[in-house]
Design an enzyme around this catalytic site. Structure first.
Site, PDB file in Angstrom:
ATOM      1  N   ASP A   1       0.822  -1.205   0.000  1.00 45.31           N
ATOM      2  CA  ASP A   1       0.000   0.000   0.000  1.00 45.31           C
ATOM      3  C   ASP A   1       0.860   1.260   0.000  1.00 45.31           C
ATOM      4  O   ASP A   1       2.074   1.215   0.245  1.00 45.31           O
ATOM      5  CB  ASP A   1      -0.913   0.022   1.231  1.00 45.31           C
ATOM      6  CG  ASP A   1      -2.006  -1.035   1.172  1.00 45.31           C
ATOM      7  OD1 ASP A   1      -2.323  -1.494   0.058  1.00 45.31           O
ATOM      8  OD2 ASP A   1      -2.540  -1.389   2.246  1.00 45.31           O
TER       9      ASP A   1
ATOM     10  N   TYR B   1       6.356  -9.865   6.984  1.00 44.44           N
ATOM     11  CA  TYR B   1       6.273  -8.433   7.252  1.00 44.44           C
ATOM     12  C   TYR B   1       6.713  -8.141   8.682  1.00 44.44           C
ATOM     13  O   TYR B   1       6.517  -8.957   9.588  1.00 44.44           O
ATOM     14  CB  TYR B   1       4.837  -7.927   7.088  1.00 44.44           C
ATOM     15  CG  TYR B   1       4.380  -7.730   5.667  1.00 44.44           C
ATOM     16  CD1 TYR B   1       4.534  -6.489   5.033  1.00 44.44           C
ATOM     17  CD2 TYR B   1       3.781  -8.758   4.954  1.00 44.44           C
ATOM     18  CE1 TYR B   1       4.097  -6.296   3.730  1.00 44.44           C
ATOM     19  CE2 TYR B   1       3.345  -8.575   3.654  1.00 44.44           C
ATOM     20  CZ  TYR B   1       3.506  -7.342   3.046  1.00 44.44           C
ATOM     21  OH  TYR B   1       3.074  -7.162   1.755  1.00 44.44           O
TER      22      TYR B   1
END
Length: 246
Positions: free
Chosen positions: A51, A109
């Site tokens: 994003d 992540y």
């Protein structure tokens, strides 16, 4: 011939990885650099779609080019051409059918939470100065392993065919004034990691109990989960591929 790029980027200035009609993306600047250097239009396919504002210390993408490439030369030329916030670590030839996105076995992540005001780090970690119960947050992490359907953590308007993800790792670790969340899965939904972290923060603040995560996940309702934490604390740090991809 098909080639893989291994790269990293600071996502602060970009509207995410994927090309956008009216905003700059990481994909766009790399495609422009490759097309200029190789003197033909080059399209790349990334391993994922981070994003806007999300960073990556390890990202992969593939592209096709008919002629042999000297990896060291192309790496040097790309790094000379690209802006300072995008770096190429490696270029290597792979099997003709290798795919940066579909062949990835797992993605990992990190999310960084700073528990003290840090004037040098506010753009790269989420500043949370209220005390968080890391034991409760790690208790909630173990509940994630009991499920596969994570629709409750996905953006509502998305075109995915399934909300199933196999989570392989999820843990919070405290290192001085920083809390580091690590999560590893075969795939992630849009906004999933940031929604998971927001839910965990609510648990750490005592607004939710770890056991409440059962009801949240089973509801499949994004409105039941926690807030979405800011993108600037999120980093894609590792992507695993089969050994025979080259």
């Amino acid at each position: 011939m098909r080639y893989f790029l291994e790269l990293s980027y600071n996502g602060k200035a970009y509207h995410g990885w994927q090309n956008q009609p009216n905003a700059i993306s990481v994909q766009e600047v790399i495609e422009k650099a490759l097309s200029t250097i190789l003197k033909e239009k080059i399209d790349i396919v990334g391993a994922g779609r981070t994003d806007a504002g999300v960073h990556a210390s390890q990202m992969f993408a593939h592209f096709d080019f008919d002629n042999p490439i000297k990896p060291e030369d192309l790496t040097y030329k790309l790094n000379s051409f690209l802006p300072k916030d995008v770096a190429i670590q490696d270029v290597f030839c792979v099997n003709a059918e290798a795919h940066a996105r579909f062949d990835a076995l797992s993605r990992t992540y990190h999310y960084r939470v700073s528990t003290l005001k840090n004037v040098f780090d506010y753009d790269y970690s989420y500043q949370m100065h209220l005390p968080l119960d890391i034991d409760a947050m790690n208790k909630a992490c173990k509940i994630l392993f009991e499920y596969n359907d994570f629709q409750c953590f996905s953006k509502s308007k998305t075109d995915v065919k399934t909300y199933n993800c196999d989570i392989m790792e999820a843990v919070w670790v405290q290192n001085g004034s920083e809390l580091l969340f690590t999560i590893k899965a075969n795939r992630f939904l849009r906004n999933m990691v940031r929604a998971v972290v927001g839910t965990m923060v609510n648990i750490g603040l005592g607004k939710l109990k770890p056991e409440d995560l059962h009801q949240i996940i089973e509801s499949k309702d994004r409105g039941k989960a926690g807030f979405s934490v800011p993108a600037h604390g999120l980093y894609l740090v590792h992507i695993a591929y089969p050994e025979n991809i080259r």
